[in-house]
Design a protein around this motif. Structure first.
Motif, PDB file in Angstrom:
ATOM      1  N   GLU A 118       0.837  -1.198   0.000  1.00 41.83           N
ATOM      2  CA  GLU A 118       0.000   0.000   0.000  1.00 41.83           C
ATOM      3  C   GLU A 118       0.874   1.251   0.000  1.00 41.83           C
ATOM      4  OE1 GLU A 118      -2.632   1.317   3.451  1.00 41.83           O
ATOM      5  OE2 GLU A 118      -4.097   0.419   2.089  1.00 41.83           O
ATOM      6  N   ARG A 119       0.428   2.284  -0.698  1.00 42.18           N
ATOM      7  CA  ARG A 119       1.145   3.547  -0.780  1.00 42.18           C
ATOM      8  C   ARG A 119       0.266   4.674  -0.249  1.00 42.18           C
ATOM      9  NH1 ARG A 119       4.391   0.363  -1.439  1.00 42.18           N
ATOM     10  NH2 ARG A 119       5.700  -0.102  -3.233  1.00 42.18           N
ATOM     11  N   SER A 120       0.915   5.699   0.302  1.00 43.33           N
ATOM     12  CA  SER A 120       0.188   6.866   0.800  1.00 43.33           C
ATOM     13  C   SER A 120       0.453   8.051  -0.125  1.00 43.33           C
ATOM     14  CB  SER A 120       0.658   7.209   2.224  1.00 43.33           C
ATOM     15  OG  SER A 120       0.404   6.140   3.104  1.00 43.33           O
ATOM     16  N   HIS A 167      -4.790   6.364   0.644  1.00 40.76           N
ATOM     17  CA  HIS A 167      -3.978   5.151   0.494  1.00 40.76           C
ATOM     18  C   HIS A 167      -4.472   4.352  -0.710  1.00 40.76           C
ATOM     19  CE1 HIS A 167      -2.390   5.990   4.498  1.00 40.76           C
ATOM     20  NE2 HIS A 167      -3.633   6.132   4.907  1.00 40.76           N
ATOM     21  N   ARG A 198       3.309  11.272  -3.699  1.00 43.87           N
ATOM     22  CA  ARG A 198       3.643  10.235  -2.737  1.00 43.87           C
ATOM     23  C   ARG A 198       4.236  10.870  -1.484  1.00 43.87           C
ATOM     24  NH1 ARG A 198       5.525   5.208  -4.345  1.00 43.87           N
ATOM     25  NH2 ARG A 198       6.416   5.126  -2.254  1.00 43.87           N
ATOM     26  N   ASP A 224       9.521   1.830   3.347  1.00 44.02           N
ATOM     27  CA  ASP A 224       8.567   0.764   3.662  1.00 44.02           C
ATOM     28  C   ASP A 224       9.294  -0.571   3.791  1.00 44.02           C
ATOM     29  OD1 ASP A 224       6.636   2.676   3.487  1.00 44.02           O
ATOM     30  OD2 ASP A 224       5.963   2.108   1.480  1.00 44.02           O
TER      31      ASP A 224
END
Length: 279
Positions: free
Chosen positions: A217-219, A236, A262, A269
């Motif tokens: 998952e990316r924010s 997200h 991003r 991560d």
């Protein structure tokens, strides 16, 4: 020129610094080496540079076994601490290393002048190394690693102590060298900067290299035009495609998107996923 290491190990007495390391460095790529303090990264780099003999394992240059002398000739090595003759000037240091790598006196001086200009130290060419700042010594150390125009470059915390401008210039120069066919391995704890230049990542913990598992998952930070920074929201998404689709939906709905970026790093991560002890 490619470098392949398989099953490298190295112990100091009862302490095993590197238990099992596999590394492949290929031309045109910048590879990041990340892991907590004490993971064995510097010991691994020393073995790859031909400066420390492994207890076991193999090292191959372009697919053939390589002896340490030939490896040292091929590799440009930058340790995390400058470590040279402080009484010599910057020009004398680079000229001396040029001579050690087989350049004539004239060519060594010319190469030193070229590199000092390249790392923006030409105005300090005749200053003793002990008068240079920490960041200036790092830039000189980088120049020293490039004296013999190596096709393999190993860098241990190269940006440590550098000011922001020098870090940007270092990042761009590393990318330029890789684009010119150099194979580069960079060990660094500055993960956000490392993520901007690397093509591959080697993760090392407890003396072992391992594949990095990408975060699921990316924010992303989203802010509309005319709104204060504090009004931005964090969303997200599972991947970049999902983020791009959301941005498209926002724009098509008439939203005036001023910021969509991003806010986390895949490299960060990966590191945090190691759940390694703080050291």
């Amino acid at each position: 020129m490619s470098l392949t290491a398989r099953g490298l190990t190295r112990s100091f007495g009862r302490h095993t610094a590197v238990a099992h390391a596999d590394v492949t460095l290929t031309p045109g790529k910048v590879t990041g080496l990340v892991g907590p303090n004490g993971a064995g990264k510097t010991t691994l780099l020393l073995m790859l540079a031909g400066l420390l003999a492994p207890d076991s394992g193999t090292l191959e240059l372009d697919g053939s076994p390589v002896e340490t002398v030939a490896l040292r000739r091929a590799v440009g090595w930058m340790p995390d601490v400058f470590g040279t003759w402080d009484s010599l000037t910057a020009s004398e240091i680079l000229s001396t290393f040029g001579r050690l790598h087989g350049l004539s006196s004239r060519d060594a001086r010319a190469r030193a002048a070229e590199l000092l200009q390249q790392v923006h130290l030409d105005d300090r060419a005749d200053r003793p190394a002990h008068e240079l700042s920490r960041g200036q010594k790092q830039r000189l150390g980088f120049a020293r690693a490039l004296v013999h125009s190596p096709r393999l470059l190993l860098l241990d915390e190269p940006a440590s102590g550098m000011d922001p401008r020098s870090r940007v210039e270092l990042r761009d120069e590393i990318r330029r060298l890789a684009d010119g066919g150099c194979a580069v391995l960079v060990s660094s704890h500055i993960l956000t900067e490392l993520s901007e230049m690397v093509d591959d990542v080697i993760v090392m913990t407890d003396g072992r290299t391992r594949d990095s598992a990408p975060s699921v998952e990316r924010s992303w930070r989203v802010r509309e035009a005319g709104r204060p920074a504090s009004s931005a929201t964090i969303l997200h998404f599972p991947d970049e495609q999902a983020a791009a689709q959301h941005l498209r939906t926002l724009v098509e709905s008439g939203a005036q998107v001023a910021e969509f970026a991003r806010v986390d790093s895949q490299l960060e991560d990966t590191y945090l996923a190691l759940d390694a002890d703080r050291t």
